[in-house]
Design a protein around this motif. Sequence first.
Motif, PDB file in Angstrom:
ATOM      1  N   GLU A  18      39.843  -8.964 -10.770  1.00 12.14           N
ATOM      2  CA  GLU A  18      39.202  -7.912  -9.992  1.00 12.14           C
ATOM      3  C   GLU A  18      39.744  -7.934  -8.568  1.00 12.14           C
ATOM      4  OE1 GLU A  18      37.203  -5.640 -11.194  1.00 12.14           O
ATOM      5  OE2 GLU A  18      37.048  -6.511 -13.213  1.00 12.14           O
ATOM      6  N   GLN A  19      39.891  -6.761  -7.975  1.00  9.59           N
ATOM      7  CA  GLN A  19      40.473  -6.690  -6.638  1.00  9.59           C
ATOM      8  C   GLN A  19      39.592  -7.378  -5.595  1.00  9.59           C
ATOM      9  OE1 GLN A  19      43.376  -6.211  -5.888  1.00  9.59           O
ATOM     10  NE2 GLN A  19      43.807  -4.658  -4.348  1.00  9.59           N
ATOM     11  N   ALA A  22      40.375 -10.995  -5.832  1.00  7.74           N
ATOM     12  CA  ALA A  22      41.693 -11.296  -5.258  1.00  7.74           C
ATOM     13  C   ALA A  22      41.633 -11.312  -3.739  1.00  7.74           C
ATOM     14  CB  ALA A  22      42.716 -10.272  -5.744  1.00  7.74           C
ATOM     15  N   GLN A  23      40.931 -10.361  -3.160  1.00  6.60           N
ATOM     16  CA  GLN A  23      40.796 -10.330  -1.706  1.00  6.60           C
ATOM     17  C   GLN A  23      40.059 -11.567  -1.201  1.00  6.60           C
ATOM     18  OE1 GLN A  23      39.219  -6.670   0.014  1.00  6.60           O
ATOM     19  NE2 GLN A  23      38.226  -7.852   1.634  1.00  6.60           N
ATOM     20  N   ASP A  24      38.992 -11.948  -1.874  1.00  6.53           N
ATOM     21  CA  ASP A  24      38.250 -13.148  -1.476  1.00  6.53           C
ATOM     22  C   ASP A  24      39.133 -14.387  -1.541  1.00  6.53           C
ATOM     23  OD1 ASP A  24      36.012 -11.606  -1.100  1.00  6.53           O
ATOM     24  OD2 ASP A  24      35.061 -12.161  -3.007  1.00  6.53           O
ATOM     25  N   LEU A  25      39.983 -14.467  -2.582  1.00  9.25           N
ATOM     26  CA  LEU A  25      40.881 -15.604  -2.735  1.00  9.25           C
ATOM     27  C   LEU A  25      41.848 -15.697  -1.553  1.00  9.25           C
ATOM     28  CD1 LEU A  25      42.044 -17.906  -4.517  1.00  9.25           C
ATOM     29  CD2 LEU A  25      43.487 -16.179  -5.623  1.00  9.25           C
ATOM     30  N   ALA A  50      41.703  -1.396  -8.389  1.00  9.08           N
ATOM     31  CA  ALA A  50      40.370  -1.947  -8.638  1.00  9.08           C
ATOM     32  C   ALA A  50      40.443  -3.244  -9.422  1.00  9.08           C
ATOM     33  CB  ALA A  50      39.504  -0.938  -9.382  1.00  9.08           C
ATOM     34  N   ARG A  51      41.415  -3.336 -10.318  1.00 13.91           N
ATOM     35  CA  ARG A  51      41.601  -4.552 -11.131  1.00 13.91           C
ATOM     36  C   ARG A  51      43.022  -4.541 -11.673  1.00 13.91           C
ATOM     37  NH1 ARG A  51      38.578  -1.013 -13.652  1.00 13.91           N
ATOM     38  NH2 ARG A  51      36.760  -1.919 -12.627  1.00 13.91           N
ATOM     39  N   ARG A  52      43.478  -5.681 -12.131  1.00 16.17           N
ATOM     40  CA  ARG A  52      44.821  -5.798 -12.713  1.00 16.17           C
ATOM     41  C   ARG A  52      44.842  -6.991 -13.647  1.00 16.17           C
ATOM     42  NH1 ARG A  52      47.590  -8.089  -7.165  1.00 16.17           N
ATOM     43  NH2 ARG A  52      45.654  -8.152  -5.993  1.00 16.17           N
ATOM     44  N   LEU A  59      43.990 -17.734 -11.833  1.00 14.91           N
ATOM     45  CA  LEU A  59      43.618 -16.771 -10.798  1.00 14.91           C
ATOM     46  C   LEU A  59      42.219 -16.216 -11.005  1.00 14.91           C
ATOM     47  CD1 LEU A  59      46.882 -14.695 -10.224  1.00 14.91           C
ATOM     48  CD2 LEU A  59      45.942 -16.514  -8.797  1.00 14.91           C
ATOM     49  N   VAL A  60      41.707 -16.302 -12.236  1.00 13.68           N
ATOM     50  CA  VAL A  60      40.384 -15.737 -12.532  1.00 13.68           C
ATOM     51  C   VAL A  60      39.397 -16.769 -13.071  1.00 13.68           C
ATOM     52  CG1 VAL A  60      41.380 -13.473 -12.972  1.00 13.68           C
ATOM     53  CG2 VAL A  60      41.082 -15.026 -14.862  1.00 13.68           C
ATOM     54  N   ASP A  61      39.880 -17.925 -13.506  1.00 12.93           N
ATOM     55  CA  ASP A  61      39.031 -18.947 -14.130  1.00 12.93           C
ATOM     56  C   ASP A  61      39.134 -20.243 -13.332  1.00 12.93           C
ATOM     57  OD1 ASP A  61      37.696 -20.740 -15.710  1.00 12.93           O
ATOM     58  OD2 ASP A  61      38.962 -20.478 -17.481  1.00 12.93           O
TER      59      ASP A  61
END
Length: 390
Positions: A18-19, A22-25, A50-52, A59-61
Amino acid sequence: MTPALLSLGTALPPHVLEQTDAQDLYQAQPGTDRLNARLLRTVFGASGVARRHTVLSELVDHDARKDSPYITGDGRFRAPLTGARNRTYMEEAPGLFAAAARDALARCPAVDPTSITDVVTVSCTGFFAPGPDYHLVRDLGLNPATRRSHIGFMGCHGGLIGLRQAAAIATADPDAVVLLVAVELCTLHLRPARDADAIRGAALFADGAAAALIGSRVPDGCAPLLQLDRFRTLVIPDGEQAMAWTIGDSGFEMILGAAVPQVLEDNIHAALEALLEGPEGAVDRASITDWALHPGGRGILDKLEHTLDLAPEALRESRDVLATRGNMSSVTVLHVLRQVIDEAPPGEDRTVCALAFGPGLTVESALFTIPARPAAPAAHAHSATAVPTP
């Protein structure tokens, strides 16, 4: 004999970024000051994404970060060398190449895999040999005499270059059946972003795949999706510094300058004029019913919509792909074409103008015809194949 697009398949990695996450990361990276944080918020918020999808589960887990060479357990980016990133490409890319190709074949059962005469692969995010072209012949059980070629390191316009190459093969040999497959793993090259170019790349780039079957002879039981009518290339003067893609010590490095939308605005009419005029005969721009533009970012789409005086609805498919899949480099315009084809109203021939942009700056353009066809049941609406996690 005009070559035809017989089938168009897609595939996506299973991990969805989710975008906002990603921004928070990126904002949580050490050394992010207030100015950098403000730039991150601005660029990510204006990206149109919005997502990719990504092949990197870490990156997500959070649980996948324990032994990751890309990111620490507490969310800090590591700096793997280019060789390490390329090893991930070697592990992950072949499965996506095969998944997209199988999706294309499944959509056109009239084409027997053993009838494929040529394989063209496209990618700019990794290298290995024997490469993806070889692996497709092996993994799909193609004839070992299948001719193979690879279009490497061209950039975001590589999908249209691949279609152009496939169409040229089918024009030269009317009996040829060409399998084109493009795969990009852009997220392998993400890194801490401090300058504006790096932040733009961090906000946009994603992973994905697409595959097409092209031939001049349409087999019985197969309804062609497109006639591949014409292609053009235009190198823009003085655009070399606006966009570039180089190999660094810690991954591939994208230069995506803020001037790209303006450079395209200044030159897009020349590119369109070259496409509409030529030895095939002049085409009235008013006959274009659909647009398939590579969504390099929301700023590019906004600028071209204004410059070409397009209705807001004209670029809906490009904006939808950007929002839900991000910029998958060479793959992206093929996903846009898939959506344009799926959503074309039945009962009439339609003219599609496709445009994609790459380093140089270079504009690749094409005119296609969607043949009139009867209405399809709603259940046949397109969705990309997801590749299961190994």
